[in-house]
Design a protein around this motif. Sequence first.
Motif, mmCIF file in Angstrom:
data_model
loop_
_atom_site.group_PDB
_atom_site.id
_atom_site.type_symbol
_atom_site.label_atom_id
_atom_site.label_comp_id
_atom_site.label_asym_id
_atom_site.label_seq_id
_atom_site.Cartn_x
_atom_site.Cartn_y
_atom_site.Cartn_z
ATOM 1 N N GLY A 45 0.994 -69.837 -47.141
ATOM 2 C CA GLY A 45 1.487 -68.499 -46.854
ATOM 3 C C GLY A 45 1.798 -67.712 -48.116
ATOM 4 N N ALA A 46 1.850 -66.407 -47.971
ATOM 5 C CA ALA A 46 2.093 -65.527 -49.108
ATOM 6 C C ALA A 46 3.461 -65.783 -49.743
ATOM 7 N N TYR A 47 4.474 -66.060 -48.942
ATOM 8 C CA TYR A 47 5.803 -66.274 -49.520
ATOM 9 C C TYR A 47 5.895 -67.603 -50.261
ATOM 10 N N ALA A 48 5.164 -68.610 -49.809
ATOM 11 C CA ALA A 48 5.106 -69.870 -50.561
ATOM 12 C C ALA A 48 4.408 -69.624 -51.897
ATOM 13 N N LEU A 49 3.353 -68.816 -51.882
ATOM 14 C CA LEU A 49 2.674 -68.460 -53.133
ATOM 15 C C LEU A 49 3.612 -67.679 -54.045
ATOM 16 N N LEU A 50 4.372 -66.779 -53.466
ATOM 17 C CA LEU A 50 5.319 -65.982 -54.239
ATOM 18 C C LEU A 50 6.350 -66.885 -54.920
ATOM 19 N N ASP A 51 6.850 -67.864 -54.191
ATOM 20 C CA ASP A 51 7.815 -68.804 -54.780
ATOM 21 C C ASP A 51 7.194 -69.560 -55.953
ATOM 22 N N ARG A 52 5.970 -70.037 -55.779
ATOM 23 C CA ARG A 52 5.287 -70.765 -56.858
ATOM 24 C C ARG A 52 5.011 -69.849 -58.044
ATOM 25 N N LEU A 53 4.661 -68.598 -57.747
ATOM 26 C CA LEU A 53 4.390 -67.624 -58.802
ATOM 27 C C LEU A 53 5.667 -67.338 -59.596
ATOM 28 N N ARG A 54 6.786 -67.218 -58.894
ATOM 29 C CA ARG A 54 8.072 -66.979 -59.563
ATOM 30 C C ARG A 54 8.446 -68.151 -60.464
ATOM 31 N N ASP A 55 8.120 -69.376 -60.021
ATOM 32 C CA ASP A 55 8.399 -70.557 -60.840
ATOM 33 C C ASP A 55 7.665 -70.483 -62.172
ATOM 34 N N ASP A 56 6.435 -69.949 -62.144
ATOM 35 C CA ASP A 56 5.596 -69.893 -63.347
ATOM 36 C C ASP A 56 5.787 -68.624 -64.170
ATOM 37 N N ARG A 57 5.995 -67.494 -63.503
ATOM 38 C CA ARG A 57 5.949 -66.197 -64.187
ATOM 39 C C ARG A 57 7.263 -65.423 -64.155
ATOM 40 N N GLY A 58 8.256 -65.943 -63.493
ATOM 41 C CA GLY A 58 9.510 -65.213 -63.397
ATOM 42 C C GLY A 58 9.501 -64.262 -62.209
ATOM 43 N N PRO A 59 10.303 -63.201 -62.262
ATOM 44 C CA PRO A 59 10.441 -62.292 -61.121
ATOM 45 C C PRO A 59 9.091 -61.717 -60.677
ATOM 46 N N ALA A 60 8.878 -61.740 -59.377
ATOM 47 C CA ALA A 60 7.685 -61.141 -58.780
ATOM 48 C C ALA A 60 8.057 -60.680 -57.380
ATOM 49 N N ALA A 61 7.511 -59.549 -56.962
ATOM 50 C CA ALA A 61 7.808 -58.975 -55.654
ATOM 51 C C ALA A 61 6.668 -59.294 -54.682
ATOM 52 N N PRO A 62 6.969 -59.338 -53.381
ATOM 53 C CA PRO A 62 5.927 -59.631 -52.396
ATOM 54 C C PRO A 62 4.657 -58.770 -52.539
ATOM 55 N N PRO A 63 4.769 -57.458 -52.804
ATOM 56 C CA PRO A 63 3.529 -56.677 -52.930
ATOM 57 C C PRO A 63 2.593 -57.208 -54.021
ATOM 58 N N THR A 64 3.149 -57.830 -55.045
ATOM 59 C CA THR A 64 2.338 -58.397 -56.120
ATOM 60 C C THR A 64 1.382 -59.444 -55.567
ATOM 61 N N VAL A 65 1.899 -60.352 -54.765
ATOM 62 C CA VAL A 65 1.085 -61.412 -54.193
ATOM 63 C C VAL A 65 0.139 -60.850 -53.140
ATOM 64 N N TYR A 66 0.650 -59.954 -52.289
ATOM 65 C CA TYR A 66 -0.201 -59.399 -51.230
ATOM 66 C C TYR A 66 -1.378 -58.615 -51.798
ATOM 67 N N ARG A 67 -1.172 -57.860 -52.869
ATOM 68 C CA ARG A 67 -2.285 -57.129 -53.488
ATOM 69 C C ARG A 67 -3.320 -58.102 -54.045
ATOM 70 N N ALA A 68 -2.858 -59.157 -54.692
ATOM 71 C CA ALA A 68 -3.788 -60.157 -55.234
ATOM 72 C C ALA A 68 -4.546 -60.847 -54.099
ATOM 73 N N LEU A 69 -3.858 -61.206 -53.024
ATOM 74 C CA LEU A 69 -4.517 -61.854 -51.889
ATOM 75 C C LEU A 69 -5.519 -60.913 -51.221
ATOM 76 N N ASP A 70 -5.155 -59.642 -51.057
ATOM 77 C CA ASP A 70 -6.091 -58.668 -50.479
ATOM 78 C C ASP A 70 -7.363 -58.589 -51.314
ATOM 79 N N PHE A 71 -7.208 -58.580 -52.633
ATOM 80 C CA PHE A 71 -8.359 -58.553 -53.527
ATOM 81 C C PHE A 71 -9.222 -59.799 -53.331
ATOM 82 N N LEU A 72 -8.592 -60.967 -53.305
ATOM 83 C CA LEU A 72 -9.333 -62.222 -53.172
ATOM 84 C C LEU A 72 -10.066 -62.302 -51.830
ATOM 85 N N VAL A 73 -9.452 -61.799 -50.770
ATOM 86 C CA VAL A 73 -10.109 -61.745 -49.461
ATOM 87 C C VAL A 73 -11.303 -60.792 -49.521
#
Length: 154
Positions: A45-73
């Motif tokens: 899920g997007a929120y699990a990805l967001l949590d993993r992204l925050r672990d690696d990159r620090g603060p990140a907002a849900p739109p960040t992950v959703y935009r990247a996922l929309d692009f990948l789709v």
Amino acid sequence: MMHEAADLETTLDRAAEHCAARGAQLTPLRRKVMRLVLEAGQPVGAYALLDRLRDDRGPAAPPTVYRALDFLVEQGLVHKLERLNAFTPCIEAGHDHGEHGHPHQFLICKTCGITTELTDHGVAHALEAAAKRAGFTPERMTVEVEGTCANCAA
């Protein structure tokens, strides 16, 4: 599911080449999100990805992950599984799928959550024919079948 780091890098490099050939760019953030989807080994899920992204990159907002996922789709590199509200890598990522993408069906085990992607053109043709008989013109078809995998059934 990816096991070897070299295989993962090769897959990500091919994805970047695929995007470039289509006039798009697999930015470092998009590449990282795709890496996380590949590493998950199952739909994520997007929120699990967001949590993993925050672990690696620090603060990140849900739109960040959703935009990247929309692009990948959009690029045909990942699929969204509506039933699970999760994302999974495309087994044919980087291939030219034509205007409407390749036909894909997903078998989702309700017990363990393992998801298998199929590309059965017979299923796609049957659905397209049924839609046309109903006066409907399909643009994109995704079939999600929930059931029990062979391992859980045993």
